[in-house]
Design a protein around this motif. Structure first.
Motif, PDB file in Angstrom:
ATOM      1  N   ILE A 116       0.843  -1.206   0.000  1.00 31.96           N
ATOM      2  CA  ILE A 116       0.000   0.000   0.000  1.00 31.96           C
ATOM      3  C   ILE A 116       0.875   1.251   0.000  1.00 31.96           C
ATOM      4  O   ILE A 116       0.640   2.204  -0.769  1.00 31.96           O
ATOM      5  CB  ILE A 116      -0.924  -0.008   1.243  1.00 31.96           C
ATOM      6  N   GLU A 117       1.881   1.269   0.849  1.00 30.21           N
ATOM      7  CA  GLU A 117       2.766   2.439   0.943  1.00 30.21           C
ATOM      8  C   GLU A 117       3.603   2.604  -0.323  1.00 30.21           C
ATOM      9  O   GLU A 117       3.850   3.730  -0.768  1.00 30.21           O
ATOM     10  CB  GLU A 117       3.667   2.284   2.172  1.00 30.21           C
ATOM     11  N   VAL A 118       4.021   1.476  -0.922  1.00 33.72           N
ATOM     12  CA  VAL A 118       4.828   1.541  -2.156  1.00 33.72           C
ATOM     13  C   VAL A 118       4.002   2.140  -3.299  1.00 33.72           C
ATOM     14  O   VAL A 118       4.528   2.920  -4.116  1.00 33.72           O
ATOM     15  CB  VAL A 118       5.342   0.132  -2.529  1.00 33.72           C
ATOM     16  N   ASN A 119       2.718   1.812  -3.362  1.00 30.88           N
ATOM     17  CA  ASN A 119       1.849   2.386  -4.399  1.00 30.88           C
ATOM     18  C   ASN A 119       1.849   3.903  -4.344  1.00 30.88           C
ATOM     19  O   ASN A 119       1.986   4.576  -5.375  1.00 30.88           O
ATOM     20  CB  ASN A 119       0.418   1.860  -4.212  1.00 30.88           C
ATOM     21  N   GLY A 158      -1.825   6.495  -6.598  1.00 30.10           N
ATOM     22  CA  GLY A 158      -1.381   5.434  -5.699  1.00 30.10           C
ATOM     23  C   GLY A 158      -2.508   4.937  -4.802  1.00 30.10           C
ATOM     24  O   GLY A 158      -2.636   3.736  -4.555  1.00 30.10           O
ATOM     25  N   LYS A 159      -3.335   5.868  -4.322  1.00 30.51           N
ATOM     26  CA  LYS A 159      -4.471   5.460  -3.468  1.00 30.51           C
ATOM     27  C   LYS A 159      -5.485   4.643  -4.259  1.00 30.51           C
ATOM     28  O   LYS A 159      -6.047   3.656  -3.750  1.00 30.51           O
ATOM     29  CB  LYS A 159      -5.142   6.701  -2.861  1.00 30.51           C
ATOM     30  N   ILE A 160      -5.729   5.036  -5.512  1.00 30.71           N
ATOM     31  CA  ILE A 160      -6.688   4.282  -6.339  1.00 30.71           C
ATOM     32  C   ILE A 160      -6.161   2.875  -6.609  1.00 30.71           C
ATOM     33  O   ILE A 160      -6.894   1.879  -6.487  1.00 30.71           O
ATOM     34  CB  ILE A 160      -6.944   5.031  -7.671  1.00 30.71           C
ATOM     35  N   SER A 161      -4.871   2.782  -6.957  1.00 31.30           N
ATOM     36  CA  SER A 161      -4.264   1.472  -7.217  1.00 31.30           C
ATOM     37  C   SER A 161      -4.301   0.609  -5.952  1.00 31.30           C
ATOM     38  O   SER A 161      -4.601  -0.592  -6.005  1.00 31.30           O
ATOM     39  CB  SER A 161      -2.820   1.673  -7.691  1.00 31.30           C
ATOM     40  N   ALA A 162      -3.977   1.211  -4.800  1.00 28.52           N
ATOM     41  CA  ALA A 162      -3.992   0.467  -3.536  1.00 28.52           C
ATOM     42  C   ALA A 162      -5.408   0.026  -3.173  1.00 28.52           C
ATOM     43  O   ALA A 162      -5.622  -1.068  -2.641  1.00 28.52           O
ATOM     44  CB  ALA A 162      -3.419   1.338  -2.424  1.00 28.52           C
ATOM     45  N   LEU A 187      -5.801  -6.947   5.053  1.00 28.87           N
ATOM     46  CA  LEU A 187      -6.843  -6.008   4.633  1.00 28.87           C
ATOM     47  C   LEU A 187      -6.991  -4.865   5.645  1.00 28.87           C
ATOM     48  O   LEU A 187      -7.045  -3.685   5.264  1.00 28.87           O
ATOM     49  CB  LEU A 187      -8.168  -6.761   4.484  1.00 28.87           C
ATOM     50  N   ALA A 188      -7.036  -5.218   6.930  1.00 27.62           N
ATOM     51  CA  ALA A 188      -7.178  -4.185   7.969  1.00 27.62           C
ATOM     52  C   ALA A 188      -5.950  -3.288   8.025  1.00 27.62           C
ATOM     53  O   ALA A 188      -6.067  -2.056   8.112  1.00 27.62           O
ATOM     54  CB  ALA A 188      -7.412  -4.856   9.323  1.00 27.62           C
ATOM     55  N   LEU A 189      -4.766  -3.894   7.950  1.00 30.63           N
ATOM     56  CA  LEU A 189      -3.525  -3.112   7.990  1.00 30.63           C
ATOM     57  C   LEU A 189      -3.429  -2.173   6.787  1.00 30.63           C
ATOM     58  O   LEU A 189      -3.103  -0.985   6.927  1.00 30.63           O
ATOM     59  CB  LEU A 189      -2.329  -4.071   8.022  1.00 30.63           C
ATOM     60  N   LEU A 205      -5.916   5.043   4.920  1.00 37.24           N
ATOM     61  CA  LEU A 205      -6.691   6.124   5.554  1.00 37.24           C
ATOM     62  C   LEU A 205      -5.859   6.965   6.515  1.00 37.24           C
ATOM     63  O   LEU A 205      -6.367   7.946   7.082  1.00 37.24           O
ATOM     64  CB  LEU A 205      -7.885   5.516   6.311  1.00 37.24           C
ATOM     65  N   GLY A 206      -4.606   6.554   6.732  1.00 39.79           N
ATOM     66  CA  GLY A 206      -3.743   7.312   7.638  1.00 39.79           C
ATOM     67  C   GLY A 206      -4.104   7.134   9.104  1.00 39.79           C
ATOM     68  O   GLY A 206      -3.880   8.040   9.918  1.00 39.79           O
TER      69      GLY A 206
END
Length: 361
Positions: free
Chosen positions: A71-74, A83-87, A291-293, A299-300
């Motif tokens: 998620i962070e790499v995206n 990146g948020k959309i891809s994640a 998924l939760a992580l 969402l920060g």
């Protein structure tokens, strides 16, 4: 970091093996053999070789930013919004995968074991068990898997050894009867279960010590897990024959029923059921945890655990309402699951690696 725990490369290896087997040992032989017939084992060897190429892609991506999750790499490579959309696409995939795993658990128990128990109750109990596992964190999930793993190996050994007298080599003949087309078709559909899903481990690699060993164990775990599934496919063909394997919903469960030694060691399908429940539970738990992580990182948030209860409810809801019956579910898996999986879990990570390499120059 939202997750402060660390795991060893050996624990990572066991997670990869369990993840490979979970969800596939019961259902994979039927779907694969229905396409490739008695050459299903050849198709799965080809799928395993392609799966190792996926692992190469994922390890290269993990090396770009070793301390970041997928998620962070995206966001790091694609920028904030793309990146948020891809994640988000990736998280939605894990969300659906979690509901599919839960659905398989409910369908199996309500049709084979607890036939008078409502399926919804079985699924509620499993998602609650996974919720507690995910809440305890990555280290506890791995330690628990370590405790049960020797039993998994022992039961697999018992299953394969006691089925040897039922083997009929002629069930595997003729080889290449219909050429390479059905074999390649079977290999293509096997990529989505489980190899391309290994991209999920990019959510775990930042928390693994011994990065060099981790990469080796990623390959080794893929080969060992794939080896177990290959044996299950071969045994299904040799013992049940290709036509029966393709017709049965759970051929490996049927394999357990075939074991009979001296009229006193019978009905050992519970071995297959335990192997499957054990691997399915851990696969569901680590998907739920990831998924939760991942959603918390997107969402920060400062703590992923506050998302577990709402996500458990959403997974359960999707499981109940996404498919009206098992036939609809199986049609979706047969037609849409592989292209969807390859798009989210192969094409997007490949694009991410290419852009990341360019930006690092």
């Amino acid at each position: 970091m939202l997750e402060k725990g660390k795991i060893s490369s050996g624990e990572f290896l066991i997670l990869v093996i369990i993840f490979n087997i979970g969800g596939a040992i019961l259902t994979l032989p039927s779907g694969l053999v229905s396409l490739a017939k008695q050459d299903g084992w050849i198709a799965y060897i080809i799928a395993t070789l392609i799966g190792l190429c996926f692992v190469l892609l994922f390890t290269r991506l993990a090396s770009l930013y070793p301390s970041m999750t997928y998620i962070e790499v995206n966001e790091k490579i694609f920028g904030k919004w793309i990146g948020k959309i891809s994640a988000l696409l990736f998280l939605f995939y894990i969300y659906y995968l979690s509901s599919a795993l839960l659905s398989e658990i409910g369908n199996f128990f309500s049709s084979q074991v607890l036939v008078e128990t409502p399926m919804e109750m079985i699924m509620i109990l499993f998602i609650l068990a996974s919720l507690f596992g995910a809440r305890l964190g990555l280290e506890v999930i791995c330690r628990t898997a370590l405790i049960f793993f020797p039993w998994l190996v022992l039961l697999l050994f018992i299953l394969f050894v006691f089925l040897i007298p039922d083997i009929k080599i002629e069930n595997m003949q003729p080889i290449f009867e219909e050429g390479m087309k059905p074999i390649m078709n079977g290999a293509y559909h096997s990529l989505a279960l489980p190899y391309v899903q290994l991209v999920f481990f990019l959510m775990i690699t930042p928390y693994v010590n011994e990065k060099a060993e981790m990469k080796k164990n990623f390959y080794l775990g893929t080969l060992l897990g794939g080896g177990v599934l290959l044996l299950v496919i071969i045994y299904s063909i040799l013992v049940l024959d290709a036509a029966n394997t393709a017709r049965l919903t759970y051929p490996s469960y049927k394999l357990g029923m075939r074991i009979s030694i001296g009229n006193f060691f019978e009905r050992v399908e519970v071995i297959v059921a335990f192997i499957w429940v054990f691997t399915e539970y851990f696969k569901l738990t680590i998907c739920f945890y990831g998924l939760a992580l991942g959603l918390a990182q997107l969402l920060g948030l400062k703590n992923y655990k506050i998302l577990l209860f709402p996500l458990a409810f959403l997974i359960l809801t999707l499981t109940i309402f996404s498919h009206p019956d098992i036939v609809h579910y199986q049609n979706f898996i047969a037609t849409a699951w592989t292209p969807l999986s390859l798009t989210i879990c192969f094409i997007l990570p490949l694009l991410l690696l290419m852009v990341g390499k360019i930006r690092k120059k």
